[in-house]
Design a protein around this motif. Structure first.
Motif, PDB file in Angstrom:
ATOM      1  N   ILE A 217     -25.787 -70.767  -5.280  1.00 37.67           N
ATOM      2  CA  ILE A 217     -25.433 -69.290  -6.411  1.00 37.67           C
ATOM      3  C   ILE A 217     -24.078 -70.741  -7.849  1.00 37.67           C
ATOM      4  CG2 ILE A 217     -23.045 -69.017  -4.759  1.00 37.67           C
ATOM      5  CD1 ILE A 217     -23.633 -66.567  -5.988  1.00 37.67           C
TER       6      ILE A 217
ATOM      7  N   SER B  34     -22.749 -65.626   4.336  1.00 34.20           N
ATOM      8  CA  SER B  34     -21.838 -66.034   2.996  1.00 34.20           C
ATOM      9  C   SER B  34     -22.817 -66.789   2.242  1.00 34.20           C
ATOM     10  CB  SER B  34     -20.657 -66.120   2.979  1.00 34.20           C
ATOM     11  OG  SER B  34     -19.945 -65.888   1.764  1.00 34.20           O
ATOM     12  N   PRO B  35     -23.190 -66.329   1.142  1.00 38.65           N
ATOM     13  CA  PRO B  35     -23.751 -67.717   0.356  1.00 38.65           C
ATOM     14  C   PRO B  35     -22.317 -69.051  -0.594  1.00 38.65           C
ATOM     15  CG  PRO B  35     -23.776 -65.815  -1.478  1.00 38.65           C
ATOM     16  CD  PRO B  35     -23.665 -65.711  -0.290  1.00 38.65           C
ATOM     17  N   THR B  36     -20.969 -68.368   0.178  1.00 36.73           N
ATOM     18  CA  THR B  36     -20.614 -69.339  -0.450  1.00 36.73           C
ATOM     19  C   THR B  36     -19.516 -69.347   0.975  1.00 36.73           C
ATOM     20  OG1 THR B  36     -17.965 -67.637  -1.152  1.00 36.73           O
ATOM     21  CG2 THR B  36     -20.067 -67.859  -3.320  1.00 36.73           C
ATOM     22  N   VAL B  37     -18.279 -70.432   0.474  1.00 38.97           N
ATOM     23  CA  VAL B  37     -17.883 -71.043   1.743  1.00 38.97           C
ATOM     24  C   VAL B  37     -17.065 -71.348   1.255  1.00 38.97           C
ATOM     25  CG1 VAL B  37     -19.933 -71.504   3.190  1.00 38.97           C
ATOM     26  CG2 VAL B  37     -19.098 -73.132   1.994  1.00 38.97           C
ATOM     27  N   SER B  38     -15.476 -71.257   2.053  1.00 42.68           N
ATOM     28  CA  SER B  38     -14.556 -71.861   1.364  1.00 42.68           C
ATOM     29  C   SER B  38     -13.806 -73.512   1.838  1.00 42.68           C
ATOM     30  CB  SER B  38     -12.632 -70.266   2.331  1.00 42.68           C
ATOM     31  OG  SER B  38     -12.945 -69.860   2.267  1.00 42.68           O
TER      32      SER B  38
END
Lengths: 474, 78, 350
Positions: free
Chosen positions: A332, A357-361
């Motif tokens: 993404i 989740s395709p984003t991670v912190s």
């Protein structure tokens, strides 16, 4: 001997069954209204041209909203002003159809102004019958774009004023100013001679449509005795004297004879051809198993740098290759409010499990191609993770001591290969060599999907190998 | 079956709205408006009975699709 | 079967063509433009119609015409464009035309931004246009579902002669993931009883949404409601994740369902029994499914990228027996796993 008897056309229903109420024989129009005349001319032309079965007529909003009561044709009633848009799609769906968009002046010139101009400009192969009576009839006699200066209506009770409503709109002239329309004529219904011209105009336009000549437009000035508050007889005189003075009758465009016909036909395509075009019949890829350490498995990654450094394509390259090795993967791009300051980034997840989740912190890997990216994101990397940065470009070092740090002169290596654009692939090589999450061959196999320019594929294979060499030599 | 030797018009009285546009258009003045009402409350028009040339002008002046039928000379009728 | 790594927006187009969609009418808008661009690339190559319309208003009206002509047809846009399409959606719903709409939601109101939100829920699920109608609404949360649910949208639109909407957010549209493609579908549905094919057989047909007699219009409305009731009976779709022993039920769709899946894992690692119900169909909404948990759980945790729109449907479904708490973000902000988990803790634990 049909021409010896003039009677109701076959393109009308003998009995108007769709019309509510008791009276199934008369139209709903007021005495002296011109719509009936125009309906007769349209119906007669359709009869004469033998196109009843393949004609579709689009009912507008306005007094002629109910033309489907009367015409024994394919009928469709549409939203206010949108008839040309609907007609566009009908014609494109059925190129053999004869499509008529029948519209009044409020419908066509006001709310549908853009729709008619654009359909005309595209040269849609439809015929527009534009009934200009200088007023909104159905809604009770309000001002239209075509209402004459000084003319009273229920929303110009003091008369149309130039300062408030501007000048009456000459629609045919607007249409004729475009290049695409093949035939534009304004006619009228105020006497026998003008009616004959109106009738001929409609037939001419429909014939041109049959021949695939293009967009045809018939404006017809038509009486509205109720709206004008005149008798039918007075209406004819008023129309000729006032509308005729402002709206000149005549042919504004006629290129029917010289225009090359465009005959559109639907082509059929087989399922196999569809799959070929879409590229959906995909060949399975080779598998190149590797055996990475557990700590490198299922990484979530962030790639960041300036736009143009190949940050986004590095992500797709790895994610694509991972997919072909049987992993789940997601990519993404930086998208949304964080996309600012010239820094582009993307998230990639590669996993043998389903990806949430395709984003991670806190990514397992950060690859930074410029200093702002390194400084901005190094703190996010998960303890025990990896930071790779382009040491050709970035003149500082990461400050973290709880992660693996790889200073890779990726741009420098790429430059030595003759093209700094492959710095991203150098990084890919370094990363794979370091973690062994995929084999070199796995990425090479996928390069053609990530790199559109075929002549750059060999270069990128070299870059990948240089990345592997970097790990072997350090 | 018969072949008409004279042109004529036939007015469907209940489809006439009495707008008189046919009367205005007729070059031979052979159409009149009746003082009686039709079932819709209009004074319909009627052919005088002679003088029609079958020119068809009234047919195209009339807004109502079925109100006037014009038979030209030589028309074949039931 | 091998897969392609592709953007959700492009998977929509390939799914549409595989479903036999014959025409695409659109208008560019971020973050939905890849749909129009991919349609422009592929539709003409397979003998189908692509046209960039003059406006969103015109594009939806063109699908009205194409659907009336018997085609499988679609349009795609993002939130402000969908606002413009509401006129045509209402007409198509009334005229019972099978139109497929794809909405890649962005942040509003007004011009807002191009970043993702889920704030079109009300204008899509509740019907943003005038009149008594519903859309069939499908909410993908992956590129694979962008393909599959687009195909399903065509099937359901035809089955019910209704407008079907694929409702996704900017993230789902922009994200690339592996997609496995089904075989192309042969569209064999006979629509000649109502569609306009410009033939003798279909000359009698009328596409129409005007009924001046109250009794007639009421009957028409009642027929529509019966159809929507039928859809509610047959077409509920949802997905569950770790709900078997759940003490808390998360409810999320689209990108938030992906984040919530990770939040569920985070909670489980901490010994908190959180599960997730993901409505795939937003209309019909999986009301009974959500209600079925209420005796055995401590509460519902709804997350969405809006001011709280879907939560109304959750509350209607589950009543007041157990708390329904909400975590939302607006303005294009997509929260992290940690932020949502913290929101959950605040709602129920702390």
């Amino acid at each position: 001997m049909a021409n010896k008897i003039l009677k109701k056309s076959d393109s009308f229903y003998a009995v108007y069954d769709r019309k509510p109420g008791e009276d199934k024989m008369n139209t709903h129009y007021c005495p002296g209204c011109g719509h009936g005349n125009i309906h007769k001319y349209v119906a007669e032309a359709i009869d004469e041209l033998g196109i009843q079965d393949r004609t579709i007529i689009v009912s507008p909003v306005g007094c002629s909203v109910f033309i489907y009561y009367y015409f024994d044709l394919g009928n469709i009633q549409v939203a206010h002003g949108r008839a040309p848009a609907v007609a566009t799609a009908l014609k494109r769906a059925h190129p053999h159809a004869i499509v008529i968009s029948y519209q009044g002046d409020g419908d066509l010139a006001a709310i549908g102004g853009n729709n008619i101009i654009q359909a005309a400009n595209r040269g849609e192969q439809i015929t527009v019958v534009f009934v200009n009576n200088a007023i909104y009839g159905m809604t009770g006699g309000q001002v239209a774009p075509t209402t004459l200066v000084g003319m009273k209506s229920s929303t110009t009770p003091r008369g149309r004023a130039i300062e408030n409503e501007g000048y009456p709109m000459k629609v045919s002239e607007l249409i004729a100013a475009l290049t695409a329309p093949v035939y534009v004529e304004r006619t009228a219904l105020w006497d026998t001679s003008s009616r004959n011209k109106a009738k001929r105009s409609i037939k001419k336009a429909l014939k041109a449509q049959m021949e695939g000549k293009g967009f045809t437009f018939c404006e017809i000035m038509s009486p509205c005795p109720s709206g004008w508050k005149l008798t039918p007889a007075q209406s004819l005189e008023w129309m000729k004297e006032n509308m005729g003075a402002y709206y000149k009758v005549g042919v504004l465009r006629d290129e029917i004879k010289t225009r090359e016909p465009i005959i559109k036909e639907k082509k059929t395509v087989t399922s196999k051809e569809i799959q070929e075009v879409l590229g959906t019949d995909i060949k399975p890829s080779e598998h190149y198993p590797t055996n990475p350490e557990d700590r490198y498995k299922n990484p979530s990654m962030k790639f960041a740098g300036f736009g143009g450094q190949g940050v986004l394509s590095l992500g797709t390259m790895l994610a694509n290759a991972a997919m072909e090795q049987g992993f789940n993967s997601s990519w993404i791009p930086s998208y949304g409010p964080e996309m600012r300051g010239g820094t582009a980034y993307c998230f990639v997840n590669i996993s043998d499990k389903e990806i949430g989740s395709p984003t991670v912190s806190n990514p397992d890997l950060l690859v930074a191609f410029n200093r702002p990216s390194l400084e901005k994101f190094e703190g996010d990397v998960k303890p025990g993770g990896i930071i790779m940065y382009d040491s050709t470009i970035i003149d500082v070092q990461p400050t973290r001591d709880d992660v693996e740090i790889l200073a890779v002169p990726a741009t420098g290596i790429a430059e030595s290969l003759g093209n700094i654009r492959c710095a991203n692939t150098v990084m890919a090589g370094v990363y794979l060599a370091k973690t062994k999450i995929m084999a070199k061959e796995a990425l090479i196999q996928t390069l053609p999907k990530a790199i559109k320019k075929k002549h750059l594929i060999d270069l990128n294979i070299h870059a990948l190998e240089k990345g592997f060499e970097f790990i072997e030599n350090n | 079956m018969a072949v008409l030797e004279e042109a004529k018009i036939v007015v469907e009285h209940d489809q006439c709205k009495g707008c008189t546009l046919c009367i205005i258009a007729c070059p031979k003045d052979v159409i009149i408006q009746l003082s009686s009402f039709n079932t819709k409350g209009y004074h319909p028009v009627e052919y005088k009975g002679e003088g029609c040339t079958g020119c068809g002008i009234c047919f195209y002046a009339c807004p109502e699709p079925g109100a006037i039928i014009v038979y030209k000379k030589g028309a074949v009728v039931e | 079967m091998a897969k392609e790594f592709i953007k959700g927006n492009e998977a929509v187009v390939k799914g549409a063509i595989l479903a036999g969609c014959q025409s695409f009418y659109g208008y560019p808008i971020t973050p939905a433009s890849e749909i129009a661009e991919a349609a422009a690339k592929f539709f003409p190559s397979v003998g189908r119609v692509f046209l960039q319309a003059e406006s969103e208003i015109a594009a939806i009206q063109m699908t009205y015409g194409a659907a009336a002509a018997g085609e499988r047809t679609m349009t795609a846009s993002s939130s402000p464009g969908v606002s413009l399409k509401q006129e045509g959606i209402s007409y198509a719903a009334s005229s019972e035309l099978p139109v497929v709409l794809v909405d890649i939601m962005r942040a509003g109101p007004g011009l807002g931004s191009i970043a993702p939100e889920q704030s079109d829920y009300n204008q899509i699920v509740k019907g943003g246009g005038h009149g008594n109608y519903k859309l069939i609404v499908l909410a993908p949360n992956s590129a694979q579902e962008m393909c599959n649910l687009t195909m399903l949208a065509f099937e359901l639109a035809d089955k019910y002669r209704a407008v079907a909407c694929v409702l996704a957010d900017g993230y789902i549209g922009q994200m690339m993931e592996p997609v496995e493609y089904p075989e192309p579908v042969e569209m064999k549905i006979d629509k000649s009883s109502w569609a306009l094919h410009a033939t003798k057989e279909t000359r009698k047909n009328l596409i129409n949404s005007i009924y001046l007699e109250p009794a007639e219009l009421e009957a028409h409305n009642q027929n529509l409601q019966n159809k929507f009731a039928e859809i509610e009976k047959n077409e509920i779709r949802f997905d569950e994740y770790r709900t078997d022993d759940a003490e808390y039920i998360g409810v999320a769709y689209g990108i938030m369902s992906r984040i919530m899946r990770s939040v569920v894992d985070t909670a489980r690692e901490k010994g908190i029994k959180l599960g997730l119900v993901r409505p795939i169909s937003l209309f019909p909404f999986p009301k009974a499914k959500l209600r079925s948990y209420r005796e055995n759980i401590k509460g519902y945790f709804v997350t969405e990228l809006s001011n709280g729109q879907m939560v109304d449907d959750v509350r209607l479904a589950v009543g007041e027996l157990k708390p329904v708490r909400l975590y939302t973000r607006m303005g294009g902000y997509v929260p992290s796993i940690e932020e949502v988990f913290e929101g959950f803790e605040k709602a129920f634990i702390k």
